[in-house]
Design a protein around this motif. Structure first.
Motif, short mmCIF file in Angstrom:
data_model
loop_
_atom_site.label_atom_id
_atom_site.label_comp_id
_atom_site.label_asym_id
_atom_site.label_seq_id
_atom_site.Cartn_x
_atom_site.Cartn_y
_atom_site.Cartn_z
N ASN A 135 75.32 -26.00 1.91
CA ASN A 135 76.20 -24.86 2.15
C ASN A 135 76.33 -23.98 0.91
O ASN A 135 76.33 -22.75 0.99
CB ASN A 135 77.57 -25.29 2.68
N PHE A 136 76.43 -24.60 -0.27
CA PHE A 136 76.51 -23.82 -1.49
C PHE A 136 75.18 -23.16 -1.81
O PHE A 136 75.13 -22.04 -2.32
CB PHE A 136 76.96 -24.69 -2.66
N ALA A 137 74.10 -23.86 -1.56
CA ALA A 137 72.77 -23.29 -1.79
C ALA A 137 72.59 -22.04 -0.93
O ALA A 137 72.11 -21.00 -1.40
CB ALA A 137 71.69 -24.32 -1.47
N TYR A 138 73.00 -22.14 0.33
CA TYR A 138 72.89 -20.99 1.23
C TYR A 138 73.79 -19.85 0.75
O TYR A 138 73.38 -18.68 0.74
CB TYR A 138 73.27 -21.37 2.66
N LEU A 139 75.01 -20.18 0.34
CA LEU A 139 75.94 -19.16 -0.11
C LEU A 139 75.38 -18.39 -1.30
O LEU A 139 75.42 -17.15 -1.35
CB LEU A 139 77.27 -19.82 -0.50
N MET A 140 74.82 -19.10 -2.27
CA MET A 140 74.24 -18.46 -3.45
C MET A 140 73.06 -17.57 -3.05
O MET A 140 72.96 -16.41 -3.48
CB MET A 140 73.80 -19.50 -4.45
N ALA A 141 72.17 -18.10 -2.24
CA ALA A 141 70.98 -17.35 -1.86
C ALA A 141 71.34 -16.13 -1.01
O ALA A 141 70.76 -15.05 -1.18
CB ALA A 141 70.02 -18.26 -1.10
N VAL B 271 62.41 -12.59 -4.76
CA VAL B 271 63.19 -13.34 -5.74
C VAL B 271 63.08 -14.82 -5.41
O VAL B 271 63.26 -15.22 -4.26
CB VAL B 271 64.68 -12.92 -5.71
N HIS B 272 62.78 -15.62 -6.41
CA HIS B 272 62.77 -17.08 -6.25
C HIS B 272 63.95 -17.66 -7.02
O HIS B 272 64.15 -17.35 -8.19
CB HIS B 272 61.46 -17.68 -6.78
N LEU B 273 64.71 -18.51 -6.34
CA LEU B 273 65.86 -19.18 -6.94
C LEU B 273 65.58 -20.68 -7.05
O LEU B 273 64.76 -21.23 -6.30
CB LEU B 273 67.11 -18.96 -6.08
N ARG C 95 64.59 -18.00 -10.80
CA ARG C 95 63.29 -18.48 -11.29
C ARG C 95 62.34 -17.32 -11.60
O ARG C 95 61.65 -17.32 -12.62
CB ARG C 95 62.67 -19.39 -10.24
N SER C 96 62.31 -16.33 -10.70
CA SER C 96 61.44 -15.18 -10.93
C SER C 96 61.87 -14.00 -10.08
O SER C 96 62.54 -14.16 -9.06
CB SER C 96 59.98 -15.54 -10.60
#
Length: 264
Positions: free
Chosen positions: A57-63, A45-47, A33-34
Motif C-alpha cells: 500500500n505504501f509502495a503504491y502510494l509513493m508511486a 521514471v524508475h523507483l 532510480r532513474s
C-alpha cells in the motif's frame, strides 16, 4: 523543452513527493532510480525501495504520487512510473499504467481507501515538525520555560527550514498558518491545556525520533541493496544517535499488507 531540461524538471517535481511515513522527499532518500525523457515529452521514471517486501500500500502510494507529480508538468506528454524489484511490481505498475487507482489495482485486497492512512502520517509528520521547531526555539531562547510554550505562536519562530517545514505540514492538515496561530496544537488546531505541555512535548519528541530513526535505517537498507544509491541520497543535517528497530518502520514492513492498514 529539451530532453535534458525536462529530466531536470521531472526530478525537481519528484523532490516534492514525500515518503508518507519517513517524511522525506523520495529524491533525498535515493528512491528515484532513474529519469529518462525524450524531446517529445515522453518520460519514464524508475523507483526503488529498501526491500522487495516493502508494504504494497505504501509502495503504491509513493508511486502514484510520483506519477501525479510528473504528469502535472506542462511539457510532459506521456508519463510512465515503474516500481522496480518489488514483489508486487507487476501489479502496481499495471495499475499505474491504467490509472486504475488503489482499489482498482488491488481489488478485493484493498479493504479501504488510502486517504485515511495518508492522513495518519500527515498528523505524525506535523507532530514531528512541531517538536523540531519548539526544541529549536528552546535552545535559542534559554530563558523560555517549557511550560510557556503554550503561548508561543508562529510569529515567534525564526525564518528557518524547520519553520517552513512546519508551515507546509500545517497546510497539509488544513491548519492555520497566520503569525498569531499557536504552535503547539493537536491535529484540529486546538491548544493543549498548559498542564499537559511537558507530556505533549515528550510525546512529540518520541514521534520525531521514531520517524528519523526509521528513515536512517531505510537509507542504510537501500545502500545495502543498491550500493550505487549512496550517491543519490542527500546527506541529512543530523543523524539519530541510535539504531532504529529492524523493521524499517510500519511503512516498509512486510506485515503491512494492503488489507491491513491499521497503523496508529
Amino acid at each position: 523543452m529539451s530532453a535534458h531540461s525536462l529530466e531536470r524538471a521531472v526530478y525537481a517535481a519528484l523532490g516534492e513527493v514525500y515518503d508518507p511515513e519517513l517524511d522525506e522527499p523520495i529524491t533525498d532518500l535515493g528512491f528515484v532510480r532513474s529519469v529518462d525523457s525524450t524531446d517529445e515529452g515522453r518520460v519514464t521514471v524508475h523507483l526503488r525501495l529498501p526491500t522487495s517486501f516493502c508494504s504494497p500500500n505504501f509502495a503504491y502510494l509513493m508511486a502514484s504520487d510520483a506519477k501525479d507529480a510528473v504528469t502535472a508538468l506542462a511539457d510532459v506528454t506521456e508519463a510512465a512510473v515503474l516500481l522496480d524489484d518489488h514483489h508486487d511490481s507487476e501489479l502496481i505498475n499495471r495499475g499505474l499504467a491504467a490509472d486504475a487507482g488503489y482499489r482498482g489495482t488491488f481489488g478485493a485486497e484493498a479493504e479501504s481507501d488510502l486517504e485515511e492512512l495518508r492522513e495518519t502520517f500527515r498528523r505524525k509528520a506535523h507532530t514531528a515538525a512541531m517538536e523540531r521547531t519548539l526544541t529549536s526555539l528552546l535552545r535559542q531562547r534559554p530563558e523560555l520555560a517549557e511550560e510557556h510554550i503554550h503561548d508561543v505562536v508562529l510569529g515567534d519562530l525564526l525564518d528557518a527550514p524547520e519553520t517552513r517545514a512546519l508551515l507546509r505540514r500545517r497546510t497539509d492538515l488544513g491548519l492555520g498558518t497566520a503569525s498569531t496561530d499557536p504552535v503547539l496544537v493537536d491535529e484540529h488546531g486546538h491548544r493543549f491545556p498548559p498542564g499537559e505541555i511537558p507530556l505533549r512535548l515528550r510525546f512529540a519528541r518520541a514521534v520525531r525520533i521514531s520517524i528519523e530513526g526509521n528513515a536512517h535505517f531505510c537509507r542504510g537498507l537501500l545502500r545495502t541493496r543498491y550500493p550505487d544509491s549512496a550517491a543519490g541520497q542527500t546527506p541529512r543535517a543530523e543523524e539519530p544517535a541510535y539504531a532504529a528497530s529492524p523493521t524499517c518502520s510500519a511503512t516498509h514492513s512486510p506485515m503491512n499488507h494492503p488489507a491491513k492498514e491499521n497503523v496508529s
